[in-house]
Every structure is written in C-alpha cells, then in structure tokens.
Design a protein around this motif. Structure first.
Motif, mmCIF file in Angstrom:
data_model
loop_
_atom_site.group_PDB
_atom_site.id
_atom_site.type_symbol
_atom_site.label_atom_id
_atom_site.label_comp_id
_atom_site.label_asym_id
_atom_site.label_seq_id
_atom_site.Cartn_x
_atom_site.Cartn_y
_atom_site.Cartn_z
ATOM 1 N N PRO A 1 5.962 21.563 52.966
ATOM 2 C CA PRO A 1 4.660 20.757 52.763
ATOM 3 C C PRO A 1 3.501 21.666 53.246
ATOM 4 C CG PRO A 1 6.415 19.314 53.686
ATOM 5 C CD PRO A 1 6.964 20.929 53.794
ATOM 6 N N SER A 2 3.296 22.293 54.264
ATOM 7 C CA SER A 2 2.236 23.106 54.663
ATOM 8 C C SER A 2 2.023 23.999 53.570
ATOM 9 C CB SER A 2 2.481 23.785 55.890
ATOM 10 O OG SER A 2 3.759 24.589 55.931
ATOM 11 N N SER A 3 2.699 24.595 53.041
ATOM 12 C CA SER A 3 2.481 25.719 51.807
ATOM 13 C C SER A 3 1.609 24.854 50.820
ATOM 14 C CB SER A 3 3.837 26.444 51.308
ATOM 15 O OG SER A 3 4.381 27.022 52.303
ATOM 16 N N VAL A 4 2.353 23.603 50.412
ATOM 17 C CA VAL A 4 1.535 22.921 49.312
ATOM 18 C C VAL A 4 0.163 22.495 49.818
ATOM 19 C CG1 VAL A 4 1.734 20.693 47.945
ATOM 20 C CG2 VAL A 4 3.865 21.847 48.455
ATOM 21 N N ARG A 5 -0.025 22.059 50.754
ATOM 22 C CA ARG A 5 -1.193 21.754 51.290
ATOM 23 C C ARG A 5 -2.245 22.895 51.193
ATOM 24 N NH1 ARG A 5 1.429 18.865 55.464
ATOM 25 N NH2 ARG A 5 1.358 20.360 56.602
ATOM 26 N N ARG A 6 -1.763 24.013 51.721
ATOM 27 C CA ARG A 6 -2.549 25.135 51.786
ATOM 28 C C ARG A 6 -2.688 25.717 50.145
ATOM 29 N NH1 ARG A 6 0.132 27.400 55.304
ATOM 30 N NH2 ARG A 6 1.678 28.785 53.961
ATOM 31 N N TYR A 7 -1.785 25.823 49.651
ATOM 32 C CA TYR A 7 -2.143 25.712 47.902
ATOM 33 C C TYR A 7 -3.151 25.053 47.456
ATOM 34 C CZ TYR A 7 -0.858 27.026 43.292
ATOM 35 O OH TYR A 7 -0.831 26.944 41.939
ATOM 36 N N ARG A 8 -3.135 23.747 47.482
ATOM 37 C CA ARG A 8 -3.976 22.813 46.880
ATOM 38 C C ARG A 8 -5.513 22.949 47.550
ATOM 39 N NH1 ARG A 8 -0.354 17.383 46.265
ATOM 40 N NH2 ARG A 8 1.205 18.405 44.598
ATOM 41 N N ALA A 9 -5.592 23.472 48.790
ATOM 42 C CA ALA A 9 -6.936 23.540 49.396
ATOM 43 C C ALA A 9 -7.686 24.671 48.926
ATOM 44 C CB ALA A 9 -6.595 23.868 51.011
ATOM 45 N N ARG A 10 -7.058 25.443 47.944
ATOM 46 C CA ARG A 10 -7.845 26.347 47.305
ATOM 47 C C ARG A 10 -8.706 26.094 46.586
ATOM 48 N NH1 ARG A 10 -3.274 30.682 45.495
ATOM 49 N NH2 ARG A 10 -5.124 31.546 44.688
ATOM 50 N N LEU A 11 -8.787 24.800 45.918
ATOM 51 C CA LEU A 11 -9.551 23.944 45.210
ATOM 52 C C LEU A 11 -10.397 23.092 46.121
ATOM 53 C CD1 LEU A 11 -7.793 23.295 42.035
ATOM 54 C CD2 LEU A 11 -9.549 25.166 42.443
ATOM 55 N N SER A 12 -11.440 23.478 46.472
ATOM 56 C CA SER A 12 -12.204 22.474 47.717
ATOM 57 C C SER A 12 -12.572 21.290 47.064
ATOM 58 C CB SER A 12 -13.734 23.274 48.101
ATOM 59 O OG SER A 12 -14.648 23.306 47.182
ATOM 60 N N GLY A 13 -12.712 20.219 47.879
ATOM 61 C CA GLY A 13 -13.139 18.944 47.697
ATOM 62 C C GLY A 13 -14.652 18.710 46.879
ATOM 63 N N PRO A 14 -15.472 19.651 47.407
ATOM 64 C CA PRO A 14 -16.781 19.635 46.718
ATOM 65 C C PRO A 14 -16.808 20.177 45.349
ATOM 66 C CG PRO A 14 -17.082 20.258 49.001
ATOM 67 C CD PRO A 14 -15.484 20.157 48.890
ATOM 68 N N LEU A 15 -15.872 21.065 45.029
ATOM 69 C CA LEU A 15 -15.628 21.470 43.545
ATOM 70 C C LEU A 15 -15.138 20.557 42.939
ATOM 71 C CD1 LEU A 15 -15.703 23.821 41.520
ATOM 72 C CD2 LEU A 15 -13.567 24.750 42.306
ATOM 73 N N LEU A 16 -13.881 19.845 43.103
ATOM 74 C CA LEU A 16 -13.284 19.035 42.429
ATOM 75 C C LEU A 16 -13.886 17.685 42.208
ATOM 76 C CD1 LEU A 16 -9.427 19.210 44.146
ATOM 77 C CD2 LEU A 16 -10.602 20.046 41.907
ATOM 78 N N ASP A 17 -15.076 17.337 43.052
ATOM 79 C CA ASP A 17 -15.836 16.292 42.924
ATOM 80 C C ASP A 17 -16.931 16.599 41.737
ATOM 81 O OD1 ASP A 17 -16.905 13.935 43.562
ATOM 82 O OD2 ASP A 17 -18.846 14.792 44.485
ATOM 83 N N ARG A 18 -17.010 17.581 41.172
ATOM 84 C CA ARG A 18 -17.758 18.190 39.873
ATOM 85 C C ARG A 18 -16.721 18.305 38.598
ATOM 86 N NH1 ARG A 18 -20.216 19.639 44.218
ATOM 87 N NH2 ARG A 18 -22.493 19.770 44.437
ATOM 88 N N VAL A 19 -15.563 18.041 38.852
ATOM 89 C CA VAL A 19 -14.628 18.008 37.785
ATOM 90 C C VAL A 19 -14.434 16.463 37.299
ATOM 91 C CG1 VAL A 19 -12.175 18.811 37.063
ATOM 92 C CG2 VAL A 19 -13.473 19.906 38.618
ATOM 93 N N ASP A 20 -14.743 16.323 35.842
ATOM 94 C CA ASP A 20 -14.775 14.929 35.556
ATOM 95 C C ASP A 20 -13.406 14.401 34.962
ATOM 96 O OD1 ASP A 20 -17.349 15.079 35.560
ATOM 97 O OD2 ASP A 20 -17.810 15.690 33.408
ATOM 98 N N LEU A 21 -12.424 15.428 34.634
ATOM 99 C CA LEU A 21 -11.196 14.967 33.995
ATOM 100 C C LEU A 21 -9.884 15.765 34.604
ATOM 101 C CD1 LEU A 21 -12.044 15.270 30.000
ATOM 102 C CD2 LEU A 21 -12.281 13.270 31.711
ATOM 103 N N ARG A 22 -9.067 15.091 35.255
ATOM 104 C CA ARG A 22 -7.915 15.716 35.857
ATOM 105 C C ARG A 22 -6.659 15.124 35.229
ATOM 106 N NH1 ARG A 22 -10.099 14.656 42.064
ATOM 107 N NH2 ARG A 22 -12.407 15.324 41.747
ATOM 108 N N VAL A 23 -5.928 15.998 34.260
ATOM 109 C CA VAL A 23 -4.820 15.621 33.700
ATOM 110 C C VAL A 23 -3.511 16.259 34.245
ATOM 111 C CG1 VAL A 23 -3.727 15.503 31.327
ATOM 112 C CG2 VAL A 23 -6.367 15.184 31.772
ATOM 113 N N THR A 24 -2.526 15.598 34.559
ATOM 114 C CA THR A 24 -1.075 16.083 34.915
ATOM 115 C C THR A 24 -0.369 16.469 33.677
ATOM 116 O OG1 THR A 24 -1.272 15.060 37.063
ATOM 117 C CG2 THR A 24 0.513 15.689 36.345
ATOM 118 N N VAL A 25 0.131 17.488 33.425
ATOM 119 C CA VAL A 25 0.905 17.690 32.417
ATOM 120 C C VAL A 25 2.217 17.988 32.770
ATOM 121 C CG1 VAL A 25 1.243 19.316 30.346
ATOM 122 C CG2 VAL A 25 -1.156 18.787 31.252
ATOM 123 N N GLU A 26 3.101 17.270 32.185
ATOM 124 C CA GLU A 26 4.643 17.296 32.450
ATOM 125 C C GLU A 26 5.399 18.503 31.953
ATOM 126 O OE1 GLU A 26 6.332 16.060 34.742
ATOM 127 O OE2 GLU A 26 5.233 14.405 35.403
#
Length: 203
Positions: A54-79
C-alpha cells in the motif's frame, strides 16, 4: 517537472520572468496523461495479481500532485482487453466517420452560441461567464454543488465540470446542460457513477 504545466494549463500562456522584463508566450495545448494504477500495473484489475505494498501504491500515485490533477478534466479508467474482446469479430465500436460527424455538429453548436464573443469552444470560456451568461438547466448543478460543500470539488473543478457539461450537452443536442450532463461531467472527472449519467440515451 510535471507541476510546471499547471500555469500554462490554467492560463494558456507560458510566462518567463527575468530581471530585464517579462515575456508571455501562447501555450494552449491538449495534455494527455497516462499512468498505471500501481508500480506493477495490476492494482484493481479484473485479473488481480498485484503484489505492491500500500505504501508503494500511495508513493507511486503521489507523483501526480493534487493541484495538477485538479486541472485535468477527464479521468478514464481503462480495463485490460480480454481475449474474447480481441478474438470476437462481432465486437465493434462506432465508426470514425460517425463520431467525427457528431463532434463537428457539437462544435458548430458551440461556435454559434459564442458568436460575437472572444471564444469559439467551451474550453476557452471563463467559468464566471458560463455561470452567468450561459447557465445550465434549473437544478442541473445540484450534485456538483453538493460535492463542493463536501470538499470533493474545488471552485476550479466546478468551472471545468461546467465546461465538460456544455460539451456533453452540445453532443446530445441540448439547448443547455441538464442534470444528466453535469452528472456525466462529474463522472468523467472522478470516475464515480452518478445515477443515469452517460447512460440515458445520449448519442
């Protein structure tokens, strides 16, 4: 380095400031980001098999900061594509021609709406202008306003949701965004299902 994109994403300009002066350069662009859900790429997938801590997943996802993601309009999960989807000849999406025709009609609707203004597309219009000059249907922003009150959506996020909702309305041929259009925009932003959003017969 990715966070350096925040300012041009917001303003459509790159500003270079030096002791001798300040230079503004146009930088309106479409940013497409892609990321795995975890370092191994299998977290939450249908096949499973993720062994990341879990700590590795959190660290990996933290590479995209909240302020940057706040400027991304569409977020699509692809299976991952299944074997059946790859080998079944009867599985087809819409043709490029059909999609292009629908997008062209939507852009024409937006251009007609903004005739006589400095803007031509929904993405260019400031949020304040959309809220005051081109409001949605009565009650359309209900869920978005609830998300703001709960701290799940920022003021910047609301403006971006409204722009996407106008695009969904243009694609569907609506005169202005409905509650379903706004819910669809929220779903595209968060990945969370919003009732009948994106399923209610929209072309």
């Amino acid at each position: 380095m990715l966070d350096a994109l925040r300012q041009p994403l917001e303003s459509g300009q790159v500003v270079v400031a030096r002791a001798q002066g300040l230079m503004r350069m146009p930088a309106r662009f479409l940013l497409v980001l892609a990321a795995n859900p975890c370092p191994c790429g299998r977290h939450g997938s249908r096949g499973g098999g993720c062994e990341c801590r879990p700590s590795s997943v959190r660290r990996y996802r933290a590479r995209l900061s909240g302020p940057l993601l706040d400027r991304v309009d569409l977020r699509v999960t692809v299976e991952p594509v299944t074997r059946a989807e790859l080998t079944n000849p009867g599985v087809h999406g819409e043709s490029t021609k059909a999609v292009a025709a629908r997008v062209r009609a939507a852009r024409e609707r937006a251009a007609a709406r903004y005739a006589g203004t400095p803007w031509q597309t929904n993405s260019e219009v400031p949020g304040h202008e959309l809220r005051t000059r081109w409001p949605g249907s009565p009650g359309a922003l209900g869920r978005a306003e609830e998300d703001m009150e709960r701290g799940l959506l920022t003021a910047r996020g609301l403006d971006r949701v409204l722009r996407v909702a106008w695009t969904l309305a243009d694609l569907a041929g609506h005169d202005r965004p409905t509650a379903d259009d706004v819910d669809g925009a929220l779903e595209l932003r968060t990945g969370v299902r919003r009732g009948a959003a994106l399923t209610g017969g929209r072309p």
